[in-house]
Design a protein around this motif. Structure first.
Motif, PDB file in Angstrom:
ATOM      1  N   GLN A  69       2.662   3.316  -5.970  1.00 44.63           N
ATOM      2  CA  GLN A  69       3.170   4.230  -6.990  1.00 44.63           C
ATOM      3  C   GLN A  69       2.287   4.177  -8.236  1.00 44.63           C
ATOM      4  N   GLU A  70       1.880   2.911  -8.567  1.00 47.27           N
ATOM      5  CA  GLU A  70       1.020   2.743  -9.733  1.00 47.27           C
ATOM      6  C   GLU A  70      -0.299   3.490  -9.539  1.00 47.27           C
ATOM      7  N   LEU A  71      -0.818   3.331  -8.293  1.00 49.22           N
ATOM      8  CA  LEU A  71      -2.071   4.033  -7.968  1.00 49.22           C
ATOM      9  C   LEU A  71      -1.897   5.544  -8.087  1.00 49.22           C
ATOM     10  N   LYS A  72      -0.736   5.994  -7.564  1.00 50.17           N
ATOM     11  CA  LYS A  72      -0.421   7.426  -7.599  1.00 50.17           C
ATOM     12  C   LYS A  72      -0.368   7.914  -9.045  1.00 50.17           C
ATOM     13  N   ASP A  73       0.366   7.077  -9.861  1.00 49.48           N
ATOM     14  CA  ASP A  73       0.505   7.435 -11.274  1.00 49.48           C
ATOM     15  C   ASP A  73      -0.856   7.477 -11.954  1.00 49.48           C
ATOM     16  N   ALA A  74      -1.653   6.413 -11.639  1.00 48.97           N
ATOM     17  CA  ALA A  74      -2.987   6.345 -12.254  1.00 48.97           C
ATOM     18  C   ALA A  74      -3.811   7.552 -11.834  1.00 48.97           C
ATOM     19  N   ASN A  75      -3.667   7.878 -10.561  1.00 48.94           N
ATOM     20  CA  ASN A  75      -4.398   9.028 -10.023  1.00 48.94           C
ATOM     21  C   ASN A  75      -3.974  10.311 -10.732  1.00 48.94           C
ATOM     22  N   GLU A  76      -2.643  10.407 -10.914  1.00 48.96           N
ATOM     23  CA  GLU A  76      -2.111  11.593 -11.580  1.00 48.96           C
ATOM     24  C   GLU A  76      -2.639  11.672 -13.022  1.00 48.96           C
ATOM     25  N   ARG A  77      -2.627  10.456 -13.647  1.00 49.66           N
ATOM     26  CA  ARG A  77      -3.118  10.413 -15.030  1.00 49.66           C
ATOM     27  C   ARG A  77      -4.587  10.824 -15.093  1.00 49.66           C
ATOM     28  N   LEU A  78      -5.344  10.293 -14.090  1.00 49.46           N
ATOM     29  CA  LEU A  78      -6.780  10.631 -14.047  1.00 49.46           C
ATOM     30  C   LEU A  78      -6.978  12.130 -13.848  1.00 49.46           C
ATOM     31  N   THR A  79      -6.146  12.682 -12.914  1.00 51.96           N
ATOM     32  CA  THR A  79      -6.237  14.130 -12.645  1.00 51.96           C
ATOM     33  C   THR A  79      -5.920  14.905 -13.928  1.00 51.96           C
ATOM     34  N   ASN A  80      -4.824  14.420 -14.598  1.00 49.13           N
ATOM     35  CA  ASN A  80      -4.433  15.091 -15.839  1.00 49.13           C
ATOM     36  C   ASN A  80      -5.548  15.008 -16.880  1.00 49.13           C
ATOM     37  N   LEU A  81      -6.127  13.770 -16.941  1.00 50.54           N
ATOM     38  CA  LEU A  81      -7.195  13.539 -17.902  1.00 50.54           C
ATOM     39  C   LEU A  81      -8.385  14.443 -17.612  1.00 50.54           C
TER      40      LEU A  81
ATOM     41  N   LYS B  90       9.417  -7.932   0.660  1.00 49.01           N
ATOM     42  CA  LYS B  90       8.828  -8.210  -0.646  1.00 49.01           C
ATOM     43  C   LYS B  90       7.450  -7.555  -0.742  1.00 49.01           C
ATOM     44  N   LYS B  91       6.661  -7.785   0.349  1.00 43.68           N
ATOM     45  CA  LYS B  91       5.293  -7.255   0.354  1.00 43.68           C
ATOM     46  C   LYS B  91       5.320  -5.728   0.325  1.00 43.68           C
ATOM     47  N   THR B  92       6.286  -5.164   1.134  1.00 42.54           N
ATOM     48  CA  THR B  92       6.370  -3.702   1.194  1.00 42.54           C
ATOM     49  C   THR B  92       6.709  -3.142  -0.179  1.00 42.54           C
ATOM     50  N   THR B  93       7.689  -3.820  -0.847  1.00 38.99           N
ATOM     51  CA  THR B  93       8.078  -3.341  -2.183  1.00 38.99           C
ATOM     52  C   THR B  93       6.880  -3.413  -3.124  1.00 38.99           C
ATOM     53  N   ALA B  94       6.159  -4.566  -3.051  1.00 38.15           N
ATOM     54  CA  ALA B  94       4.991  -4.729  -3.923  1.00 38.15           C
ATOM     55  C   ALA B  94       3.954  -3.647  -3.619  1.00 38.15           C
ATOM     56  N   LEU B  95       3.799  -3.394  -2.300  1.00 34.13           N
ATOM     57  CA  LEU B  95       2.828  -2.380  -1.871  1.00 34.13           C
ATOM     58  C   LEU B  95       3.234  -0.999  -2.368  1.00 34.13           C
ATOM     59  N   GLN B  96       4.573  -0.740  -2.225  1.00 34.14           N
ATOM     60  CA  GLN B  96       5.075   0.562  -2.680  1.00 34.14           C
ATOM     61  C   GLN B  96       4.869   0.713  -4.174  1.00 34.14           C
ATOM     62  N   LYS B  97       5.099  -0.432  -4.876  1.00 40.59           N
ATOM     63  CA  LYS B  97       4.951  -0.402  -6.334  1.00 40.59           C
ATOM     64  C   LYS B  97       3.495  -0.112  -6.696  1.00 40.59           C
ATOM     65  N   SER B  98       2.592  -0.886  -6.063  1.00 43.29           N
ATOM     66  CA  SER B  98       1.182  -0.670  -6.430  1.00 43.29           C
ATOM     67  C   SER B  98       0.721   0.713  -5.966  1.00 43.29           C
TER      68      SER B  98
END
Ligand code: ADP
Length: 588
Positions: free
Chosen positions: A349-361, A339-347
């Motif tokens: 991924q979210e961090l990655k996405d946010a990072n990507e968005r920031l990079t794009n921005l 459960k924790k690993t999935t949550a960690l993977q999710k966050s």
């Protein structure tokens, strides 16, 4: 290298296991021997006690037989006078004793001459038999001399069996009057006593010479001498008999051959103790099979096995419960980790996405700066050149007019750009205020189309308007809605080739809402970019080589306005086929 190591490990484990097994086996054998020794010692002690107990009992029982005779004699003598003594008076006593106890073969009186004068029962009494005549006077003489009771050894009786003769002297005032002889059926008496006591084991009784007085199994051996019938090589039994003849108490083991031919034998364990009866010292032995010791050891092991099985089961049960609990914990832990690993993977991924968005921005901002600089500089350059030419007054008047118009156009362009930037910043800070006024839908569309008509004309693009709603007016912010229409129409014109076509469709969704489609047959938008085009500064083609101008703010402002007015905006598009921008507006 590794497999060599593993083989060595296996070898060491095998050797250790073998050593362990060997030591367990040797410890087991040792323990077994010790247990057997202890059990055997205990058994011997118990058997010795048993034989002593029987001997003592027999001793007392036989002694009572003598006492009885002595009491009778004493009683008679006490009331008599030497001159008036009459042995006939014993007759009734003899009868009473004989009938009372069936241990006697006969009770007789021998007078001073050694002649049997009376006796009971008469059938067992040879009246008139003179001891001197048959050279049988030895015991008679002995008691006469010693004035004491004497017991002669067992002897065959006429009717069979063995009898012991108890001689009690009769003295009246120191005058010898004869003897009482009580003949006890020693075999039957012993057997009766033993039967009464129900003893486990075989029993034999020997006198001090080794003559067998009693044998619970081999009755035919009675009267024989045990030493003479024992096999020469039966050292165990010989030792036992030797001890018995010495009058010792103890225990011993010997081998008893059940069948000499088949060499079938059985080990016997014997306990023996003395029986002191009058002047006799006999020895009584109790024999038991050595198997009794083995079965005792067996029962010890049985109890131990019960204990081991019981404790083993308890340990196994506890172990099982512990394993179950642990495995349950393990499962829960694993589930928690997953459960924790999935949550960690999710966050993650979210961090990655946010990072990507920031990079794009970040990239979009960089692009924006270069675009804005470019977009600002271009009209400025045109304004400057036109202004210089006007200053020098070097152009004819109709050119001068054109130049003034160019200056005005470029100033408008820059003003629009700055207005866009201000709008974006207002939308970001929630600072955009909306008015609410009655707007005619027709007017709104006409106004918007007229704003872009020059651009459309330049590219020979036709615009069709199709209003399919019975709502004539809506209550909204006219300027802002015009801005949305102009932005979307400008884009449609920008991204549609020459001679293209644009459709404006207006329709009712329900009583409270209308829907607007602005459809072009231009270059379309790639599928993966559809979600991002509404973001600030985003342009599908942001290269400096792109042909059309723009800052990437138009759609972001349009979305901000529509959502601010309470509607929604979205796009459907296919590359090279065109785009369809749709938005809804509440009517009131
Ligand atoms: P711009 O100033 O670049 O037009 P917008 O925010 O209005 O900025 O549009 C963002 C981007 O969306 C454009 O650069 C373009 O790539 C794409 N786009 C907008 N409208 C259309 C359209 N009708 N057809 C194709 N692409 C479009």
């Amino acid at each position: 290298m590794d497999s060599k190591k593993t083989s060595w490990n296996y070898l060491i484990i095998a050797v250790l296991a073998m050593l362990l097994i060997a030591s367990i086996i040797s410890y087991g054998i040792d323990t077994n021997r010790e247990v057997k020794e202890v059990v055997e010692d205990q058994y011997r002690e118990r058997q010795l006690l048993l034989s002593k107990h029987i001997s003592l009992g027999l001793e007392k029982y036989l002694s009572e037989k003598i006492f009885l005779l002595e009491i009778v004699v004493n009683h008679k003598v006490k009331d008599s006078h030497p001159s008036s003594f009459d042995y006939n008076s014993f007759s009734s006593d003899f009868e009473t004793i004989y009938e009372y106890s069936d241990d006697y073969y006969a009770l007789q009186f021998v007078d001073v001459n050694g002649t049997i004068v009376i006796g009971y029962p008469e059938k067992n009494t040879p009246i008139g038999y003179n001891l001197y005549d048959f050279n049988q006077s030895w015991a008679f003489e002995h008691v006469k001399e010693s004035k004491d009771t004497y017991i002669t050894g067992p002897r065959e009786l006429q009717e069979g069996g063995m009898g012991t003769f108890v001689w009690v002297p009769v003295y009246v005032d120191d005058q010898f009057k004869g003897t009482i002889v009580g003949i006890i059926k020693i075999y039957d008496t012993t057997e009766k006593f033993l039967n009464d006591h129900d003893i486990a084991g075989d029993i034999y009784l020997i006198d001090s010479n080794g003559n067998i007085i009693y044998d619970s199994i081999y009755r035919d051996r009675v009267g024989l001498n045990y030493i003479e019938i024992v096999d020469d090589d039966n050292f165990g039994l010989r030792d036992i008999l030797e001890d018995q003849l010495k009058g010792l108490d103890g225990t011993g083991i010997y081998i008893s051959y059940l069948d000499h031919e088949t060499n079938k034998y059985e080990s016997k364990i014997v306990s023996y103790s003395t029986v002191n009866w009058g002047n006799h010292k006999w020895s009584l032995a109790v024999k038991n099979s050595y198997d009794d010791v083995d079965s005792l050891v067996g029962s010890v092991y049985e109890k131990q096995a019960d204990f081991v099985v019981f404790t083993g089961s308890i340990i196994l049960l506890i172990g099982l419960i512990v394993v179950l609990i642990l495995s349950r914990w393990n499962h829960e832990l694993e589930a928690e980790i997953t459960k924790k690993t999935t949550a960690l993977q999710k966050s993650n991924q979210e961090l990655k996405d946010a990072n990507e968005r920031l990079t794009n921005l970040d990239k979009a901002k960089t692009d924006f700066i270069s675009i804005v600089s470019h977009e600002l500089r271009t009209p400025l350059a045109a304004i400057r050149t036109s202004s210089e030419l006007l200053k020098d007054n070097a152009c004819p008047s109709h050119i001068q007019n054109e130049m003034l118009e160019l200056i005005i156009r470029n100033v408008d362009r820059q003003t629009r750009m700055v207005t866009d930037l201000l709008d974006v910043s207002r939308l970001d800070s929630d600072g955009m205020r909306f008015k609410k006024e009655k707007i005619s839908i027709n007017e709104l569309i006409d106004l918007s189309v007229s704003e872009v008509s020059l651009l459309a004309k330049d590219k020979d693009i036709s615009i069709d308007i199709n209003i399919d709603t019975n709502k004539k007016e809506i209550a909204s912010d006219k300027d802002r809605l015009t801005q949305v229409f102009v932005n979307l129409l400008t884009n449609a014109i920008k991204f549609t080739p020459v001679k293209g076509h644009i459709d404006i469709q207006v329709m009712s969704v329900n009583d409270t809402c209308i829907k607007v489609n602005i459809i072009d047959n231009g270059i379309g938008i790639p599928k993966d970019k559809i979600d991002t085009i509404f973001e600030k500064f985003y342009q599908v083609d942001h290269t400096s080589t792109r042909k059309v101008g723009g800052t990437g703010l138009g759609l972001s402002i349009a979305r901000g306005i529509i959502e601010g007015l309470g509607g929604e905006i979205w796009v459907e598009s296919e590359e090279k086929k065109g785009s369809k921008f749709t938005f809804t507006i509440p009517t009131s």
